[in-house]
Structure formats: C-alpha cells, structure tokens
Design a protein around this motif. Structure first.
Motif, PDB file in Angstrom:
ATOM      1  N   TYR A 479     -33.858 -19.539  74.658  1.00 38.91           N
ATOM      2  CA  TYR A 479     -33.058 -18.903  74.883  1.00 38.91           C
ATOM      3  C   TYR A 479     -32.074 -17.998  73.472  1.00 38.91           C
ATOM      4  N   LEU A 480     -32.100 -16.522  75.050  1.00 44.07           N
ATOM      5  CA  LEU A 480     -31.440 -16.126  73.683  1.00 44.07           C
ATOM      6  C   LEU A 480     -29.891 -15.636  74.773  1.00 44.07           C
ATOM      7  N   PRO A 481     -29.009 -15.512  73.522  1.00 42.39           N
ATOM      8  CA  PRO A 481     -27.192 -14.415  74.772  1.00 42.39           C
ATOM      9  C   PRO A 481     -28.331 -12.932  75.187  1.00 42.39           C
ATOM     10  N   ASP A 482     -27.301 -13.090  76.021  1.00 38.37           N
ATOM     11  CA  ASP A 482     -27.918 -12.115  76.609  1.00 38.37           C
ATOM     12  C   ASP A 482     -26.906 -10.855  75.606  1.00 38.37           C
ATOM     13  N   GLN A 483     -26.532 -10.182  75.467  1.00 40.33           N
ATOM     14  CA  GLN A 483     -26.712  -9.156  74.378  1.00 40.33           C
ATOM     15  C   GLN A 483     -27.615  -8.638  73.501  1.00 40.33           C
ATOM     16  N   VAL A 484     -27.506  -7.124  73.046  1.00 32.53           N
ATOM     17  CA  VAL A 484     -28.467  -6.062  72.566  1.00 32.53           C
ATOM     18  C   VAL A 484     -26.827  -5.739  71.421  1.00 32.53           C
ATOM     19  N   ASP A 485     -27.578  -5.617  69.905  1.00 35.29           N
ATOM     20  CA  ASP A 485     -26.514  -5.130  68.836  1.00 35.29           C
ATOM     21  C   ASP A 485     -27.837  -4.314  67.927  1.00 35.29           C
ATOM     22  N   LEU A 486     -26.820  -3.130  67.264  1.00 34.73           N
ATOM     23  CA  LEU A 486     -27.756  -2.117  66.684  1.00 34.73           C
ATOM     24  C   LEU A 486     -26.478  -2.444  65.454  1.00 34.73           C
ATOM     25  N   GLU A 487     -27.541  -2.006  63.973  1.00 36.06           N
ATOM     26  CA  GLU A 487     -26.338  -2.026  63.131  1.00 36.06           C
ATOM     27  C   GLU A 487     -27.792  -1.084  61.930  1.00 36.06           C
ATOM     28  N   GLY A 488     -26.940  -0.747  61.835  1.00 36.16           N
ATOM     29  CA  GLY A 488     -27.298   1.058  60.814  1.00 36.16           C
ATOM     30  C   GLY A 488     -28.381   1.507  61.289  1.00 36.16           C
ATOM     31  N   VAL A 489     -28.788   2.322  62.338  1.00 35.75           N
ATOM     32  CA  VAL A 489     -30.591   2.057  62.741  1.00 35.75           C
ATOM     33  C   VAL A 489     -30.751   3.857  62.814  1.00 35.75           C
ATOM     34  N   ARG A 490     -32.045   4.049  61.966  1.00 30.68           N
ATOM     35  CA  ARG A 490     -31.429   6.213  61.894  1.00 30.68           C
ATOM     36  C   ARG A 490     -33.518   4.942  62.058  1.00 30.68           C
ATOM     37  N   LEU A 506     -23.272  -0.503  67.279  1.00 32.90           N
ATOM     38  CA  LEU A 506     -23.476  -0.390  68.332  1.00 32.90           C
ATOM     39  C   LEU A 506     -23.863  -1.749  69.267  1.00 32.90           C
ATOM     40  N   SER A 507     -23.335  -2.752  69.893  1.00 28.30           N
ATOM     41  CA  SER A 507     -23.245  -3.421  70.794  1.00 28.30           C
ATOM     42  C   SER A 507     -23.447  -3.278  72.287  1.00 28.30           C
ATOM     43  N   GLY A 511     -23.712  -8.196  80.704  1.00 29.77           N
ATOM     44  CA  GLY A 511     -22.412  -7.782  82.009  1.00 29.77           C
ATOM     45  C   GLY A 511     -21.839  -5.992  82.379  1.00 29.77           C
ATOM     46  N   ASP A 512     -22.976  -5.113  80.659  1.00 28.15           N
ATOM     47  CA  ASP A 512     -22.405  -4.158  80.814  1.00 28.15           C
ATOM     48  C   ASP A 512     -23.332  -2.978  81.542  1.00 28.15           C
ATOM     49  N   ARG A 513     -22.662  -2.128  81.812  1.00 23.95           N
ATOM     50  CA  ARG A 513     -23.629  -1.124  82.373  1.00 23.95           C
ATOM     51  C   ARG A 513     -23.206   0.080  82.101  1.00 23.95           C
ATOM     52  N   ALA A 514     -23.626   0.295  81.014  1.00 25.05           N
ATOM     53  CA  ALA A 514     -23.656   1.907  80.633  1.00 25.05           C
ATOM     54  C   ALA A 514     -25.151   3.153  80.680  1.00 25.05           C
ATOM     55  N   LEU A 515     -24.289   4.420  81.243  1.00 25.66           N
ATOM     56  CA  LEU A 515     -24.251   5.395  80.876  1.00 25.66           C
ATOM     57  C   LEU A 515     -24.811   6.141  79.974  1.00 25.66           C
ATOM     58  N   ILE A 516     -25.364   7.070  79.781  1.00 21.93           N
ATOM     59  CA  ILE A 516     -26.511   7.140  78.557  1.00 21.93           C
ATOM     60  C   ILE A 516     -26.002   8.972  78.359  1.00 21.93           C
ATOM     61  N   LEU A 517     -25.416  10.016  78.003  1.00 26.45           N
ATOM     62  CA  LEU A 517     -24.759  11.074  79.084  1.00 26.45           C
ATOM     63  C   LEU A 517     -25.225  12.252  77.594  1.00 26.45           C
ATOM     64  N   GLY A 518     -25.610  13.197  77.696  1.00 30.45           N
ATOM     65  CA  GLY A 518     -25.881  14.013  76.555  1.00 30.45           C
ATOM     66  C   GLY A 518     -27.057  15.403  76.650  1.00 30.45           C
ATOM     67  N   PRO A 519     -26.815  16.273  75.967  1.00 31.51           N
ATOM     68  CA  PRO A 519     -28.388  17.196  75.898  1.00 31.51           C
ATOM     69  C   PRO A 519     -29.213  17.353  76.613  1.00 31.51           C
ATOM     70  N   ASN A 520     -30.509  18.055  76.308  1.00 35.69           N
ATOM     71  CA  ASN A 520     -32.087  18.408  76.016  1.00 35.69           C
ATOM     72  C   ASN A 520     -32.237  17.473  74.281  1.00 35.69           C
TER      73      ASN A 520
END
Length: 723
Positions: A479-490, A506-507, A511-520
């Motif tokens: 079993y794994l909780p539905d969760q994604v975490d980033l810590e000090g990622v380079r 970043l976490s 239920g998160d519905r995330a949209l990532i926007l940004g330039p090319n």
C-alpha cells in the motif's frame, strides 16, 4: 517542446561592466589545467590579447570561445549562465565577482573557493554569487556520470558465458591434441614411403601404410567436425545469453544519461558479437594449436636435426611482424569504429526525418555528409586492409622461405649422412604445421584491434547508469498513500552545467488536479519525467507515497504512475496491440476506452477495424490519432498518478473536449492528475495551477488566484485564450 540538454544558455542578464572586463591568462590557465589541457603561458597570453581588444564590448562567452579557438581547441564548447543556474558538480569555472573574472572551485559543502587574478584564494558563501555570470567549458575529461568499476566488464561478460560450463574446453583440447598428433602420422607416412617403399617398391608395405592413413584421415575428419560443432554450439548459447543481457541493460538505462545518437547506441551492441566470435575461436587456438608449434619443432629436430633451426629462426620473426601490424592498426581501428557509428547515426536520422529532408530541399546536404563519412571510412579501411594484406602476404612468404631453407639445410644434412630423403620430406611437411599456426596467430593479433574497439564500445554501454543498481533490493509495498513529494530536487543533464530543475519543496496530495504552465524550455517536460522516475534527480528526493521513488520496484511505479510523453511513439503492429502495449488487457476494456476517447471512429474507417496495421513510428495515423492511442494506454492502466505532457497538443477542439470529459469520468476522486500544457483553458478541470520559469516554480495556487497575479500571462508566456 521538450527541453533539450543544451550547454549554451540564452539568458544573459549582465551589467555592461561584464562586457568590457577581459579574461586574464592567470585564471583561464588555471581552469584549463584543471580540465587536463596543457597550454604554454606565452601562447595563452597572446591569444587572450588577440581576442580581447582593450575597451571592446564583447560578450564573455564570445571572448572565451575566441580565445579557445585561437589556441586551436575548437572542440571545447563554451557556455555562459548565471550562478544560480550552475550545477556546482560541474565546477571548476570562471565567475565574475567584484568587477573581475575569478577562478572558482568547490571548497567545502557550503563554501566555494575563489582565486582572483593576482590575489590569494579565499572562501565565499555561494549565495553571494547568486546573480553573477559564470563561464564554463566542456573539457576532454568531462563525461557523463557513469557507474564506476565497469572497465573490462564486457570481456568478463563474454568469458563468463564461455566458461559457464568448462567441459567444452576439455573436450576440444582433447580433440585438438589428437588432431595434432595425427598430423605427425602424415609426415611419418611420407618418410616411410620415400625411405622404405620407393627404394624396393614394397607394395605390401605401401598398402598397409595407406590403410593406416585411411583410418587416420577418417578419425581426423571426425574430430575436426566434432570440434567445429562444439564451437558453433558454444557460440550459439553465448549469443542468446549475452544478447539478452545487453538488451535488458539498454532497456534499463537511465534516459537522461543515454547517448543522444541512436545509431551509436545500436552500434554498441555489435561489439560483443565480434568479441564472442574472437574469444571462442582464439581460446582454443592459443591454448592448444599454438603450443603444438613447439611440439612439431621438437619432432623436426629429432628427425632432421639442424633443419629445426630454420623454423626456430622464422618463428619469432613472424610473431614480431604480427605485433607491429597490431600496433599500427590500433588508431586506425578506433577511428574506423567511431566513423562507423557516426555514419549509422546519420542513416537512422535521415530515414526517420526523410519527410523533412525532402520538404526543405536539404537532401544534397545529408548526401554530402554521407559521402564525406563514407570517404573517410574508406580511407581508414584501405589503410587497414593494406597493413593486414602486407602482414599476411609477408607471413606467407616466410612459409616459403622456411621451406627453401629447410631444403638447403636438409641437403647438407643428407651429405653428412644424418638425414634421409624421407626424413627431409617429413620435415618439410611438419614445417608447414609450424608456419600455419604462426600465420594464424598474426591474423588473430591483427583482428584483436577491431575486437578491442568493440569491447570498448560495449564497456561504455555497460558503464552507463541504469535505473536500478544490479545489487539493489527494491521495495514492493502493498500500500502507498496517494501523495507525491519533492524535496531539494535539482536536475542537470549530463555534460551540462545548467540546472534545468530547481525545486526546494513541493507536494501533491490525493485529489489534486494540477496544471503546469510556462514558456518553452522552462522545464515542464523534464519535471514530469522526474516525477515519473524516468530521470533521476541530481540532488534531492522524489517520494511516491512517502517512499523514495528510486527505492521502489519498477513494477510498483508502473502500477501507480501513468506518464504520457510529449513525443508519442507507436510501434509496428496493430491499433489494438499499440493500445494494449503492456499486454494482459481484456478486450472489453480496450473497446470501452476506444469508445471513451473516440478511437472507435478511427477503427470504423478501416476494413480491418481494431486490427488496423500500424507501421514503425505510427506511420499511417495522424498526430491527433497517435495522441489518442497513447492516451488510451494510460486510461487502461488506471494509475493513481496521471502525468500528462501536452495531452491535447495535436487534438482539435472536439477531440480535446472529449478527452477532458473522459478524464473527468475515468479519473478517481483520490487520483493525482498533473498536466503540463500551454492551454490555460484546461484550468477548468484544475484545482491548482503552477507556473514554471527557468526550472523553478514561480507561482502555485488556485487557478483564480494565480491567473489574477499581475503579469501572469507574460510570465507563463501564454497566448490570449479566446476559446
């Protein structure tokens, strides 16, 4: 557009002072020495003066490029970027600080060491250099990060397979010993015929000798046939095992460290086949056939006395000849292999991009490049064959010289009554058994250079990092909780000093519905690949369900995470097999997903329906249809984390709406959906919007809040949404 691991940065936010300050020979000389490049201080000073006119406003990267070109180091590639985007593992470099260019290298975990021109070294907090320009170049010693201790692994892999069952060696050694002993019988037959049969015409003796030779010939043929079958069987089994191991290794390579040239990567596979053929034949030769040269030399000495000295004199000459040929072929073999890889890469690239090449009228350019590579390879091949031919012809001449010398010495021995006519003939026959293996050893020595280059290619392939270590014990939690975490990622691409991704924390929750926007080029695609576990962070952790993703078994990640790449790839097969790529998917689910995404309309337009034939790369389908097929793979996998890179890039408005509705219908309430896109209208299904710029998250919040941020559209480089 997928971000590429370039090394020349386009962001040059500098103060005018940087344009006029020259790079001094002191700091540049130290940087070059640290990169293993030796240069005369006088020559360096002249080059610095020639390419940095006083008072001239020249971009620093142009200054450095000019100096390097003036030093005839055009293979070095210069790069300019800001310190806050510098991957510190790629130090040393030059940094602009306190109005001058200084040499910088790591000092401690939280300090760097600066050496200004003419001043002492001192330590500095890296944060003090945040906006400072940095100059860096890729030196000859800077290569992609690879696993250590891999040198010679290819040879070990081949030898391990060949020696897995040692019984074959003893069988072949026994057969070879008997074959060589039987070879003495043929020379003794000649000696008996000339000494006993010819003087008295004793036909009964001749009949007996022929009968014995018939038995010997049959036995010799049988043993040679058995030896060949053992060798072929051994090579067959080794081929199957080694090819499987290599293919599995390539499939498990980290995508961020894989070579950019597919042709070069494919060429690496051929090296081991050549090595396997070489070792399977040369082991027997060098351990059985070659030692018998000395056995035959002893037999000749017993029969002909001083006749053996002729062959003893020629033996080392032939071996030295082979060594010289091997030495001369070393560089030629390496260059020929390198150009062969380059040509194969060009061929694959030209075939894949034939449509673009024809449409742009650039066929002549690629044809010219192909001819240049072919001409270069032909030149190397000609020199190679010339050396090989000269060596083999000379070795053949040594055999003739040995025969003539044996006859001359034999005549003198016959005059003294120490050798008979039959004995001389027997010595001549056995002499051929000495020169032939020596000539073969010369051929092996020449062939070894190509084998060695092949093994080097395979070693480079085996040294590339894989997703998991061979000895790693991966986790397989129930079993794994539905969760994604980033810590000090380079993250930085190999051979690039630029930090492509820099996310302190970043976490994403269930239920998160995330949209990532940004330039090319801001890092959206790279970010999703890191979340999917395809790219490994240079620093920090990505945790899936509070567990480091690098510690999880690949099957767990595949079950939990679904990733849609920006560049969709379809494989040769049918529409159905491309949808159910991983196999084991019920037909009912395939039909349901096809109807959900509108793929059933594609099938309905073809007489073969779901068995519609698909060619390599998806030829025969439009870009939008390929996109729908790729999406269907994610839908049938039903992951807990959906990572979609430009899911509607090739879709018309109707298909885009159908896909969005399908997502709302198919995704579970607790699933995490992360979409990288340039279309802000997709924010209708999002409860969270993130804006990326230069590998960083510069905005994160609810859609209404982020969109109201002043300059949001300019910062995210978004068009006006008129839908």
């Amino acid at each position: 557009m997928t971000e590429q691991p370039g090394v020349v940065s386009a962001e040059q936010e500098q103060v005018p002072l940087v344009l006029t300050v020259p790079i001094t020979p002191l700091v540049l000389g130290r940087l070059m020495r640290k990169n293993g490049i030796s240069v005369s201080p006088v020559t360096l000073a002249k080059s610095c003066d020639a390419f940095q006119p006083k008072g001239a406003r020249i971009r620093p990267v142009e200054r450095l490029t000019g100096i390097l070109n003036g030093l005839e180091h055009r293979q070095l590639r210069a790069c300019q970027l800001r310190w806050d985007r510098m991957d510190r593992r790629q130090l040393p470099a030059l940094v602009f600080h306190n109005g001058q260019w200084a040499y910088v290298e790591p000092a401690t975990e939280d300090k760097v060491s600066l050496t200004p021109p003419g001043g002492p070294d001192y330590h500095l907090d890296p944060d003090a250099l945040a906006q400072s320009p940095v100059l860096w170049f890729r030196g000859p010693g800077k290569t992609a990060r690879t696993n250590s201790g891999e040198k010679g692994r290819a040879t070990s892999l081949v030898m391990q397979e060949l020696w897995k069952d040692k019984r074959w060696f003893f069988e072949m050694a026994a057969a070879t010993v008997v074959i060589n002993i039987l070879a003495v019988a043929s020379s003794l037959f000649a000696m008996q015929v000339y000494d006993r049969v010819v003087p008295t015409f004793a036909y009964s003796t001749l009949t007996a000798l022929v009968a014995v030779m018939a038995i010997i010939i049959c036995l010799d043929w049988s043993l040679k046939f058995i030896r060949a079958r053992i060798t072929d069987s051994l090579a067959h089994q080794a081929d199957i095992s080694i090819s499987r191991q290599l293919f599995d290794h390539i499939m498990n390579l980290r995508l961020d460290t894989r070579p950019n040239s597919l042709g070069a990567l494919a060429a690496h596979m051929k090296g081991l086949e050549q090595a396997r053929n070489f070792f399977s034949s040369s082991i027997i030769f060098f351990m059985t056939d070659l030692p018998f040269c000395f056995f035959f030399l002893g037999v000749i000495y017993i029969i002909g006395g001083r006749v053996a000295f002729v062959y003893a004199f020629l033996l080392p000459i032939a071996l030295v000849l082979g060594g010289l040929a091997q030495w001369r072929l070393r560089r030629l073999a390496r260059m020929e292999v390198q150009k062969g890889q380059e040509r194969q890469g060009l061929l694959l690239e030209s075939i894949q991009g034939a449509e673009t090449i024809k449409a742009t009228g650039s066929t002549w350019k690629f044809s010219d490049h192909w001819q240049q590579l072919t001409h270069t390879m032909a030149g190397y091949g000609f020199k190679n064959k010339s050396i090989t031919t000269t060596t083999m012809v000379t070795t053949g001449s040594l055999a003739t010289i040995g025969y003539v010398g044996a006859m001359v010495v034999g005549v003198t021995q016959m005059e003294l009554g120490e050798l008979t006519t039959g004995g001389l003939i027997a010595c001549a026959i056995l002499g051929g058994r000495i020169i032939a293996p020596v000539a073969q050893s010369v051929r092996f020595m020449v062939q070894w250079e190509h084998v060695r280059e092949g093994l080097e290619m395979v070693n480079r392939l085996l040294a590339m990092e894989t997703d998991r270590r061979q000895d790693q014990e991966t986790l397989f939690p129930d079993y794994l909780p539905d969760q994604v975490d980033l810590e000090g990622v380079r993250f930085s691409y190999p051979n690039s000093p630029i930090v492509s991704i820099d996310i302190p924390t970043l976490s994403f929750k269930a239920g998160d519905r995330a949209l990532i926007l940004g330039p090319n080029g801001c890092g959206k695609s790279t970010f999703l690949k890191i979340l999917a576990g395809l790219f490994k962070p240079s620093e920090g952790q990505v945790r899936l369900g509070r567990t480091d993703i690098s510690e999880l078994d690949i099957q767990v990640i595949n079950q939990r995470v679904g990733y849609l790449p920006q560049d969709v790839h379809l494989f040769k097969g049918t529409l159905k097999t491309n949808m159910a790529l991983s196999g084991g998917v019920p037909d009912a689910l395939v039909v349901e997903v096809a109807q959900l995404l509108g793929i059933d309309r594609v099938a309905a337009e073809n007489p073969r329906s779901m068995d519609l034939e698909i060619f390599e790369g998806g030829s025969g389908l439009s870009g939008g249809q390929k996109q729908l097929v790729a999406l269907s793979r994610i839908f049938m996998a039903r992951p807990r984390v959906w990572l979609l890179d430009e899911p509607s890039a090739f879709l018309d408005l109707e298909s885009e709406n159908q896909v969005m509705n399908a997502l709302k219908q198919w995704v579970r309430p607790t699933d995490i959906v992360i979409i990288a896109t340039h279309r802000p209208r997709l924010s209708n299904m999002a409860n969270r919007v993130l804006v990326m710029r230069r590998g960083r998250i510069v905005a994160d919040g609810k859609p209404d809040e982020v969109i109201r941020i002043p300059g949001f559209r300019q910062q995210a480089n978004l068009p006006v949404d008129r839908s």
